[in-house]
Design a protein around this motif. Structure first.
Motif, PDB file in Angstrom:
ATOM      1  N   GLY A  80       0.852  -1.180   0.000  1.00 57.48           N
ATOM      2  CA  GLY A  80       0.000   0.000   0.000  1.00 57.48           C
ATOM      3  C   GLY A  80       0.884   1.224   0.000  1.00 57.48           C
ATOM      4  N   ASN A  81       0.291   2.362  -0.159  1.00 57.30           N
ATOM      5  CA  ASN A  81       1.112   3.565  -0.268  1.00 57.30           C
ATOM      6  C   ASN A  81       1.532   4.137   1.072  1.00 57.30           C
ATOM      7  OD1 ASN A  81       1.842   4.120  -2.911  1.00 57.30           O
ATOM      8  ND2 ASN A  81      -0.303   4.530  -3.405  1.00 57.30           N
ATOM      9  N   THR A  82       1.295   3.379   2.126  1.00 58.59           N
ATOM     10  CA  THR A  82       1.711   3.853   3.436  1.00 58.59           C
ATOM     11  C   THR A  82       3.039   3.184   3.767  1.00 58.59           C
ATOM     12  OG1 THR A  82      -0.624   3.922   3.959  1.00 58.59           O
ATOM     13  CG2 THR A  82       0.913   4.207   5.785  1.00 58.59           C
ATOM     14  N   GLN A  83       4.078   3.968   3.783  1.00 57.59           N
ATOM     15  CA  GLN A  83       5.414   3.387   3.875  1.00 57.59           C
ATOM     16  C   GLN A  83       5.709   2.830   5.271  1.00 57.59           C
ATOM     17  OE1 GLN A  83       7.507   2.720   1.589  1.00 57.59           O
ATOM     18  NE2 GLN A  83       9.485   2.444   2.607  1.00 57.59           N
ATOM     19  N   ILE A  84       5.544   3.677   6.296  1.00 57.93           N
ATOM     20  CA  ILE A  84       5.818   3.195   7.649  1.00 57.93           C
ATOM     21  C   ILE A  84       4.544   3.249   8.466  1.00 57.93           C
ATOM     22  CG2 ILE A  84       8.236   3.944   7.526  1.00 57.93           C
ATOM     23  CD1 ILE A  84       7.422   6.126   9.613  1.00 57.93           C
ATOM     24  N   ASN A  85       4.602   2.623   9.618  1.00 61.28           N
ATOM     25  CA  ASN A  85       3.453   2.584  10.521  1.00 61.28           C
ATOM     26  C   ASN A  85       2.869   3.995  10.664  1.00 61.28           C
ATOM     27  OD1 ASN A  85       1.673   2.362  12.656  1.00 61.28           O
ATOM     28  ND2 ASN A  85       2.946   0.899  13.761  1.00 61.28           N
ATOM     29  N   PRO A  86       1.629   4.195  10.200  1.00 65.66           N
ATOM     30  CA  PRO A  86       1.108   5.570  10.159  1.00 65.66           C
ATOM     31  C   PRO A  86       0.842   6.166  11.533  1.00 65.66           C
ATOM     32  CG  PRO A  86      -0.583   4.010   9.503  1.00 65.66           C
ATOM     33  CD  PRO A  86       0.684   3.223   9.645  1.00 65.66           C
ATOM     34  N   ALA A  87       0.838   5.338  12.564  1.00 65.71           N
ATOM     35  CA  ALA A  87       0.519   5.883  13.893  1.00 65.71           C
ATOM     36  C   ALA A  87       1.748   6.052  14.771  1.00 65.71           C
ATOM     37  CB  ALA A  87      -0.499   4.977  14.586  1.00 65.71           C
ATOM     38  N   CYS A  88       2.923   5.712  14.251  1.00 67.16           N
ATOM     39  CA  CYS A  88       4.084   5.843  15.144  1.00 67.16           C
ATOM     40  C   CYS A  88       4.607   7.268  15.104  1.00 67.16           C
ATOM     41  CB  CYS A  88       5.178   4.838  14.800  1.00 67.16           C
ATOM     42  SG  CYS A  88       6.101   5.241  13.344  1.00 67.16           S
ATOM     43  N   LYS A  89       5.172   7.647  16.215  1.00 69.16           N
ATOM     44  CA  LYS A  89       5.623   9.017  16.353  1.00 69.16           C
ATOM     45  C   LYS A  89       6.958   9.222  15.646  1.00 69.16           C
ATOM     46  CE  LYS A  89       7.034  12.337  19.641  1.00 69.16           C
ATOM     47  NZ  LYS A  89       6.603  13.329  18.635  1.00 69.16           N
ATOM     48  N   ILE A  90       7.063  10.296  14.875  1.00 73.39           N
ATOM     49  CA  ILE A  90       8.328  10.615  14.200  1.00 73.39           C
ATOM     50  C   ILE A  90       9.038  11.682  15.036  1.00 73.39           C
ATOM     51  CG2 ILE A  90       9.389  11.414  12.062  1.00 73.39           C
ATOM     52  CD1 ILE A  90       7.642   9.293  11.139  1.00 73.39           C
ATOM     53  N   TRP A  91      10.176  11.354  15.530  1.00 69.12           N
ATOM     54  CA  TRP A  91      10.962  12.346  16.276  1.00 69.12           C
ATOM     55  C   TRP A  91      11.778  13.143  15.289  1.00 69.12           C
ATOM     56  CZ3 TRP A  91      10.223  13.009  21.412  1.00 69.12           C
ATOM     57  CH2 TRP A  91       9.518  11.992  22.083  1.00 69.12           C
ATOM     58  N   ALA A  92      11.900  14.429  15.534  1.00 73.61           N
ATOM     59  CA  ALA A  92      12.596  15.246  14.541  1.00 73.61           C
ATOM     60  C   ALA A  92      13.454  16.316  15.184  1.00 73.61           C
ATOM     61  CB  ALA A  92      11.572  15.872  13.601  1.00 73.61           C
ATOM     62  N   THR A  93      14.141  15.959  16.245  1.00 71.71           N
ATOM     63  CA  THR A  93      15.039  16.938  16.839  1.00 71.71           C
ATOM     64  C   THR A  93      16.203  17.160  15.876  1.00 71.71           C
ATOM     65  OG1 THR A  93      14.443  16.085  18.985  1.00 71.71           O
ATOM     66  CG2 THR A  93      16.403  17.479  18.882  1.00 71.71           C
ATOM     67  N   PRO A  94      16.421  18.407  15.495  1.00 71.36           N
ATOM     68  CA  PRO A  94      17.484  18.654  14.505  1.00 71.36           C
ATOM     69  C   PRO A  94      18.840  18.161  15.018  1.00 71.36           C
ATOM     70  CG  PRO A  94      16.187  20.645  14.946  1.00 71.36           C
ATOM     71  CD  PRO A  94      15.760  19.626  15.943  1.00 71.36           C
ATOM     72  N   GLY A  95      19.586  17.588  14.115  1.00 70.57           N
ATOM     73  CA  GLY A  95      20.940  17.172  14.471  1.00 70.57           C
ATOM     74  C   GLY A  95      21.032  15.782  15.064  1.00 70.57           C
ATOM     75  N   ILE A  96      19.950  15.275  15.609  1.00 68.97           N
ATOM     76  CA  ILE A  96      20.073  13.929  16.165  1.00 68.97           C
ATOM     77  C   ILE A  96      19.141  12.921  15.502  1.00 68.97           C
ATOM     78  CG2 ILE A  96      20.829  14.890  18.385  1.00 68.97           C
ATOM     79  CD1 ILE A  96      18.270  13.901  19.627  1.00 68.97           C
ATOM     80  N   ASP A  97      17.989  13.373  15.054  1.00 78.16           N
ATOM     81  CA  ASP A  97      17.060  12.419  14.444  1.00 78.16           C
ATOM     82  C   ASP A  97      17.195  12.450  12.932  1.00 78.16           C
ATOM     83  OD1 ASP A  97      15.902  11.361  16.805  1.00 78.16           O
ATOM     84  OD2 ASP A  97      14.907  13.294  17.087  1.00 78.16           O
ATOM     85  N   ILE A  98      18.222  11.782  12.448  1.00 77.16           N
ATOM     86  CA  ILE A  98      18.548  11.841  11.019  1.00 77.16           C
ATOM     87  C   ILE A  98      18.085  10.551  10.356  1.00 77.16           C
ATOM     88  CG2 ILE A  98      20.409  12.217   9.364  1.00 77.16           C
ATOM     89  CD1 ILE A  98      22.023  13.194  11.932  1.00 77.16           C
ATOM     90  N   HIS A  99      17.454  10.689   9.213  1.00 78.09           N
ATOM     91  CA  HIS A  99      16.953   9.526   8.486  1.00 78.09           C
ATOM     92  C   HIS A  99      17.935   9.165   7.374  1.00 78.09           C
ATOM     93  CE1 HIS A  99      14.540   7.545   5.320  1.00 78.09           C
ATOM     94  NE2 HIS A  99      13.957   6.965   6.346  1.00 78.09           N
ATOM     95  N   GLY A 100      18.230   7.891   7.252  1.00 74.56           N
ATOM     96  CA  GLY A 100      19.139   7.449   6.203  1.00 74.56           C
ATOM     97  C   GLY A 100      18.369   6.740   5.108  1.00 74.56           C
TER      98      GLY A 100
END
Lengths: 262, 257, 995
Positions: free
Chosen positions: C840-860
């Protein structure tokens, strides 16, 4: 935590021991035969002392090498017929005593016994290694032969360097030549046989870690160069240099066999 | 006390957790070694006076459909025809109760001939104490009615302990079952080797794959041959060539004169 | 040949002058003395949660021998290497034996007295609490939270210590209350609780001997729970059971398996979804069981929409909030509120039909493309495992961190639950969904609620809206109208009231209810603050300077936290850190780690040395819920102190400080603490946990005796019955199996919750007449007048109640309407993944929290990081390593951090076996020794070749052996339900460092 893992290898003391035993027994046997065929009682006396000194020094080295040197007497209070080392310890002790008697008394009868003892002792150091699980040592039956040949070359060389040696230079050189050629033949057989019995060790001698010990130490310095000099009979430079080279070659041979094996 | 106990090791059941390896050190108060990862889980790399038992890890070199990872037990096999016993010059290395091979460290002189004689590289030298040490079959435990420490610790009965004949029979049944399951190379090791050993191994592969010799040499035959060669060598090498060389030279000398 | 020589030796009489064992002379006399004495005092192994017995011998206060307890029914004398080497956990020169203090900016520890340390820590606690305490939030709700205080740890500690810790922390109003369970099995609790009613392993270790089939997936049981293999191998040897191992690499477990499938890390639900489809389509399910004991026949709101219809999401999704409104997921009910059923399972709104439609997309082709497992292999494994749906067959699923630590961890375990319910494998011997728990007492520490959202006994921390005790009780007592549903949680009020009465004995529970901190939104700069105080959130908050004081007991987040690099840095923001430990850990010495200048770190650090397991009494609850009591064997070494003594001293000091004034002092001043000598504390606490009548002081015999009027006190209702007037039930040591069918319940050995029931949900293992499905391995049986065998799940006669008594509808749930990310497990890709989700077009668990603190929460992403990485541990190392890397016997076995990779990628990257290499991820770099192996293969994923690799994570910069923790690479992203971090699937690349 302990330090690096200790396996219990045989080390340089053993090499020296084998070397001394070879020189001592070889020198005695050579002198014994020369004396038998002609008058060389001075040489025999000298050889007896060399023998006594070499065997005693060898035994002392062996003692030093023991983990518990002060317990050496444990060997002499048990009957251990199955142990080559036990038999060898008695052999070497008795032979040393016999040589000592010969040196002191010049008794012919004792000399016969001492010669038998010397021959067996020279051979025993080969058997000692052969009865083991080390492929290079146990893989061929040639070590006693090789060590005997080397005993004669190094023994004769030691005699030639000794005070009474120059008087018997010819015959000593002849012994050196004959046994040098024998040693070469046995060594070649040994290496070839080892390629079947202990390929890794054989390779390490011919083309690996011990390439220098085999080609330079044993073959060139210990056998080929002295043979060349002896055959050319260039006496002026040869006696001292040849002797030293042969004796060094004997050391290299024992080193090679002991270390390439382990 | 029965004296005919044997340790039974089933490679097909061993999961290489190495409880046996640690328990051995725990009971026998052995020190830890300094090791490094050499591209395998296996460690220490050798037996030593501080490591009397280790589990070996073996992986198929060739790619297969499913990987094949099997484990061996590297320790004293307690041979009947034990080279270490035979070569010992003092009798410190000896059979206890006719079967287990134990070194009396109060009598050992540290010559290390046993180290060189054992086809499995089991006896090892302790530099600090100057003597050789190795697996004792936990003879102290066995004689007091306990299993050897390694056997007791084994989580899934890859190690068992019992009457040697029973263990051999058990092994035979096991081998038949393993062959049925497709382990065509499964074999018993220790039943006949060196006139019978007191560790019965069930191997999934040929012994060499576990780093064990297929045909370990007994000392009986070897001794005869080696001494034979030695005595002949002495008789030949110390007589004929020397006599010939001396004669030749003497003759030449007399001719020169 | 031996004889002759010996005789000769005897004659010479010259043998053996020394006395060291083994002496031949003595041997010949056939009486070698034991090297040391053995078998004096029994105890329980301090390592994993299998809960093996040990016996200890000592001389004076020196330990001589620790080995397996031959009487213990679980291990019968055997141990794993950690247990076998545990003597050096206690007797270890590396232990800290004096209180150590590190001043701000200092580069070394200083020895201090206990008085000095405890005074200082108590003052720090008070100051931080007073400075950061929030009585009422901005909306006027009473929340009573000390926002600047955090507490972590407890799974390695006794139940009594965990209970004391939670009481201590909650009385102070600490909201940041977490421990190892969050990051190991929190998703288990959510998944199993929502499927069956209880969040724990359904069966127990010995019960594995009753199984016909083992699906070991997401667990490396042979390595991490070695003693389970005692029973697994018994099933294999005696009954021909088969083992299926599904894992991203071929492990020591796989080496003993009959079938192995290498799966791409993070694709488990796809694998399980395929199996569910296979079971349904091939009618492999147990029809009677599915209809009568599960909610398959129940009808769901017709407005429910499935992910197959909505491109990967369920109905009710709010993309902005990344959250679901669950109203369309509920049952249709009749006018009495009883859920509607369709016995034929044909109603399109029935759970069964919804499930069938949902998994229709999980075809062999798609599953194979996603997981990398060949179709043929999938077929074999599906067929084999689903054969346990037949009557009289039992299949079990064993799992651990490989399943739990994903963004969809809860749903993964739900997948197991659905399969087991379909196959009728719940409630039978040899069946179950068996969560193998890691720490020795992580089950107990979870039971005692050392988690931000909970209270002991899973009573849950109240929310701010629940202004009074009555409101809370009303909220938490589920309604049910089905007379056949026992709906156990109707007793909630009794349990919570009794707990409050235990904590503040002199205070009316209606008053002391206010003392508890309450959850609820609170605005500061941390997203979701106030309702998420989980492990990831804790370190994010610490990074952002919200937390000022940090109290750690036996946990090592500097190694074990996800995205550990920033977590280590975050600790530098603390004013103070207090660590209760046995060794100096990476956490305690975070200020002195390589590459860091201690002068720049102002955090004050208190290292409080404490006891090991043999130095104190108390109980450990194993993975099978057995609470096992162990008595103190030796005295504490050096100047080490009991944890309970430390808590007691801190409470004393805090009470004294607060009696002179402070913010909201009532919860502290009124707190009931035990006034007994240290040696007797464990028993006193165990009795409080069990519960008693306040007036008479008589211990209650079970939780049925608890009242909601404040007349009974009970620390944890689940443990009511563990320490009764009959004595300490946890200390029982009868190793005879009393079960008539000899299924190995060992019911008179220790005590387990609930009410000593060894196999949960056992009413689902019998037919409507109470007769077992499997006559050979039956668990309970109705003999016409009463139940025999194990303790039944609810004592009423057959067919009077539904089997899953803890769920309000009484049915096992294939469709779980209470979870936050959907009622049915759906495959989503890991946060970092090599492909686009084909389901389906939902890549990751749609209900999980995405952390986005700059500098530490980096996506590869895959282009830059083409290797699929996973992390794990090994037999020889215990979790974050402080209990194994400090022990020489274990350190020598696994001396280095390593990375395992396939031969192809190694060749491509020029990495040689045994050489040092570097693993690079979006968030950090790690060095490790390369193990190039045929045990990992490249996988074909959606047409691409994907190289998997795996890292051992248990290393750090302290201990006898050191190395990098793989957690320097793992991302801060958690499961939608429980925030367990995704340790098990992320991306990276490999680089050679040496020839």
């Amino acid at each position: 935590m302990s330090g690096p893992i200790v396996l219990g290898q045989w080390n340089f003391w053993i090499v020296l021991y084998l070397w001394f035993v070879g020189i001592g027994t070889g020198a005695f046997l050579t002198a014994y035969y020369i004396n038998k065929k002609g008058d060389a009682s001075d040489l025999l006396a000298r050889a007896s002392w060399i023998g006594v000194a070499a065997l005693a020094a060898g035994s002392l080295l062996l003692l030093i090498d023991l983990g518990r040197p002060l317990r050496f007497w444990h060997m002499f209070v048990s009957y251990r017929g199955s142990s080559v080392m036990w038999i060898g310890s008695w052999l070497i002790t008795i032979t040393t005593i016999l040589m000592f008697i010969v040196a002191l008394t010049k008794s012919k009868g004792v000399a016969v016994l001492a010669a038998i003892g010397a021959a067996l002792t020279a051979s025993y150091v080969g058997v000692l290694l052969t009865v083991s699980a080390i492929q290079l040592w146990s893989g061929t039956l040639l070590l006693p032969w090789l060590f005997l040949a080397s005993a004669f070359t190094t023994g004769a060389a030691a005699l030639s360097l000794s005070k009474n040696g120059s008087r018997h230079a010819d015959v000593l050189s002849e012994v050196g030549k004959v046994y040098g050629i024998l040693e070469l033949i046995i060594l070649i057989l040994f290496v070839f046989w080892s390629f079947a019995a202990a390929p890794a060790a054989a390779l390490s001698m011919v083309a690996g870690k011990y390439i220098g010990a085999l080609w330079v130490g044993v073959l060139i310095i210990g056998i080929a160069a002295p043979l060349y000099l002896e055959i050319k009979s260039d006496k002026k430079i040869s006696i001292a240099a040849t002797g030293l080279m042969i004796i060094f070659g004997g050391l290299a041979l024992r080193y090679l066999v002991v270390f390439a094996g382990q | 006390m029965s004296t005919n106990y044997a340790i039974y090791f089933d490679s097909s059941k061993c999961m290489a957790c190495r409880a046996c390896q640690v328990t051995c050190k725990q009971w026998n108060d052995r020190e830890a070694e300094i090791t490094e990862n050499r591209g395998s889980y296996e460690n220490p790399p050798h037996l030593s006076s501080q490591t009397w038992l280790r589990i070996t890890f073996h992986e198929d070199k060739e790619e297969r459909n499913d990987p094949f990872w099997f484990f061996g037990r590297n320790s004293c096999l307690h041979c009947t025809d034990a080279p270490c016993v035979s070569v010992c010059p003092t009798g410190a290395m000896a059979h206890v109760n006719d079967n287990y091979v134990v070194v009396d460290t109060s009598w050992c002189i540290g010559c290390r001939y046993c180290v060189k004689a054992c086809p499995y590289e089991v006896p090892r030298f302790n530099e600090k104490r100057g003597v050789v040490e190795k697996c004792t079959f936990c003879v102290d435990r066995v004689q007091n009615g306990y299993q050897p420490a390694c056997v007791k610790s084994c989580p899934d009965s890859a190690l068992e302990f019992g009457d040697r004949n029973k263990m051999i029979r058990k092994a035979e049944v096991r081998i038949a079952k393993l062959k049925e399951q497709g382990f065509s190379g499964a074999e018993i090791y220790g039943e006949k080797e060196l006139s019978g050993q007191y560790v019965i191994n069930i191997l999934l592969n040929e012994p060499e794959a576990y780093g064990m010799p297929s045909n370990p040499k007994g000392t009986g035959k070897q001794l005869a041959a080696d001494w034979g060669s030695g005595v002949v060598a002495a008789a030949v090498m110390a007589t004929l060539p020397i006599a010939w060389a001396v004669n030749r030279r003497m003759k030449a000398g007399r001719e020169e004169k | 040949m031996g004889v002759k020589r010996r005789e000769f030796l005897k004659l010479t009489g010259l043998i053996s002058l020394g006395s060291f064992l083994p002496s031949i002379k003595e041997a010949m006399a056939a009486s070698v003395p034991l090297l040391k004495k053995m078998a004096e005092s029994p105890t329980i192994c301090p390592y994993c949660a299998v809960g093996c017995g040990q016996i200890v011998s000592k001389k004076g206060n020196k330990l001589l021998d620790i080995e397996g307890d031959p009487d213990h029914p679980i291990n019968r004398g055997a141990l794993c290497p950690k247990g076998a080497g545990s003597r050096h956990l206690a007797d270890n020169p590396r232990r800290i034996t004096e209180p150590l203090y590190r001043a701000p900016g200092s580069d070394h520890w200083e020895k201090k007295s206990w008085d000095w340390m405890l005074d200082a820590v108590a003052k720090k606690i008070k100051k931080t609490r007073d400075d950061t305490f929030i009585r009422f939030d901005r909306d006027g709700y009473e929340i009573n939270r000390a926002e600047g205080l955090a507490y972590l740890g407890g799974a390695a500690h006794n139940n009594e210590e965990c209970y004391a810790a939670v009481k201590f922390a909650r009385a102070l109003g600490i909201p940041w209350l977490e421990h190892q369970a969050r990051i190991c099995h929190s998703s288990t609790v959510a998944a199993l609780g929502n499927s069956f009613g209880r969040g724990a392993m359904t069966n127990h270790v010995i019960d594995m001997k009753n199984s016909d089939m083992f699906l070991i997936m997401g667990s490396n049981a042979a390595e991490n729970h070695p003693l389970t293999f005692k029973w697994i191998m018994e099933a294999v040897e005696k009954y021909g059971a088969k083992i299926i191992s599904v894992d991203p690499r071929f492990t020591r477990t796989s080496s003993k398996a009959h079938y192995f499938a290498q799966i791409r890390a993070g694709t488990d639900i796809a694998f399980l979804g395929g199996m569910i489809k296979y079971i349904i389509e091939n009618r492999q399910y147990d029809e009677f069981y599915v209809k009568n004991y599960t909610n398959a026949a129940l009808l769901i709101n017709p407005n429910f929409k499935d992910t197959s219809e909505l491109d990967g999401i369920f109905s009710g999704y709010d993309a902005k909030k990344r959250a679901y409104d669950k109203s369309t997921w509920q049952y249709q009910t009749d006018e009495n509120g009883i859920p509607l059923r369709d016995e034929t399972l044909n109603d399109p709104n029935s759970v069964f039909q919804i499930m069938k439609r949902h998994y229709a997309r999980y075809s062999f082709e798609t599953v194979s493309n996603v997981t990398g497992v060949a179709i043929k292999k999938l077929k074999t494994i599906y067929d084999l495992y689903s054969s346990t749906g037949q009557k009289g067959k039992a299949g079990t699923i064993l799992y651990a961190m490989g399943a739990t630590q994903h963004t969809y961890g809860t749903q993964h375990i739900r997948g197991y639950a659905v399969i087991q319910l379909l196959l009728g494998n719940i409630g039978v011997a040899g069946g179950g969904v068996n969560a193998l728990r890691g720490h020795g007492n992580v089950q107990g520490s979870t039971d005692h609620g050392l988690l931000f959202h909970d209270l002991p006994g899973y009573l849950g921390l109240p929310k701010r809206k629940e202004k009074t005790l009555d409101a809370r009780i009303k909220d938490k007592t589920p309604k049910n109208y089905d007379p056949k549903s026992l709906n156990w949680w109707k007793n909630y009020g009794k349990y919570l009231t009794s707990q409050l009465a235990a904590w503040w004995r002199e205070t009316d529970p209606r008053v002391s209810y206010h003392y508890l901190p309450k959850l609820g939104p609170h605005k500061n700069n941390i997203p979701d603050a106030g309702s998420n105080y989980s492990h990831i959130a804790m370190f994010e908050a610490m990074y952002q300077n919200v937390i000022k004081g940090f109290f750690v007991m036996g946990e090592n987040p500097a190694v074990s936290a996800s995205n550990a690099g920033p977590a280590r840095n975050a600790m530098a923001n603390l004013d103070w850190l207090a660590v209760l430990e046995i060794f100096d850990t990476e956490t305690a010495s975070f200020w002195n780690r390589p590459g860091i200048n201690p002068k720049k770190i102002k955090t004050e650090v208190f290292l409080l040395p404490n006891t090991v397991w043999v130095e104190k009494s108390g109980s450990f609850t194993n993975t099978g819920r057995w609470a096992q009591w162990k008595n103190k064997v030796i005295d504490r070494v050096g100047n080490v102190k009991d944890e309970l003594w430390i808590y007691t001293e801190l409470v004393k000091r805090l009470k004294k400080l607060y009696s002179a004034g402070g913010t909201y002092p009532d919860p502290v001043l009124n707190l009931s603490w035990w006034d007994v000598e240290t040696e007797r504390l464990p028993e006193a606490i165990a009795k409080e946990i069990n519960g008693f009548d306040i007036k008479t002081g008589k211990l209650v015999s079970s939780f049925t005796k608890l009242k909601d009027d404040g007349s009974t006190a009970c620390g944890n209702w689940l443990y009511a019955g563990s320490f009764t007037e009959k004595g300490n039930m946890m200390a029982r040591r009868n190793d005879v199996d009393p079960h008539p069918a000899k299924i190995g319940t060992y019911s008179n050995w220790s005590w387990n919750w609930p009410v000593n029931r060894r196999i949960l949900y056992n009413r689902a293992g019998v037919d409507l007449n109470g007769q077992p499905f499997d006559p050979r391995r039956w668990v309970i049986k109705w003999n016409g007048s009463k139940w025999i065998g194990d303790v039944p799940d609810g004592g009423s006669p057959p067919n009077t109640i539904h089997p899953f008594i803890m769920l309000n509808e009484g049915y096992g749930r294939e469709f779980a309407r209470g979870l936050l990310d959907g009622p049915l497990p759906e495959h989503y890709e890991p946060y970092e993944s090599p492909i686009k989700n084909p389901f389906g077009n939902t890549q990751i668990n749609p209900a999980c929290k995405i952390w986005a603190t700059p500098g530490i929460d980096i996506h590869g992403n895959f282009d830059k990081y083409p290797v699929v990485l996973t992390t794990y541990r090994v037999t020889e190392h215990y979790l974050a390593g402080q209990m194994s890397r400090n022990i020489g016997w274990l350190a020598e076995l696994q001396p280095d951090a390593f990375v395992e990779m396939d031969r192809e990628i190694a060749k491509k990257r020029g990495i040689k076996n045994g050489s040092l290499c570097e693993i690079i991820g979006a968030r950090g770099k790690v060095k490790a020794i390369a193990i190039v192996t045929g045990r990992i293969h490249p996988l074909k994923i959606m047409g691409k070749t994907v190289h998997p690799a795996g890292l051992l994570w248990s290393f750090g910069y302290k201990g006898l052996v050191k190395g990098d923790s793989a957690n320097l690479l793992t991302p801060n992203i958690g499961d939608a339900n429980t925030m367990i971090p995704e340790y098990k699937a992320f991306l990276g690349d490999l680089r050679k460092l040496e020839g």
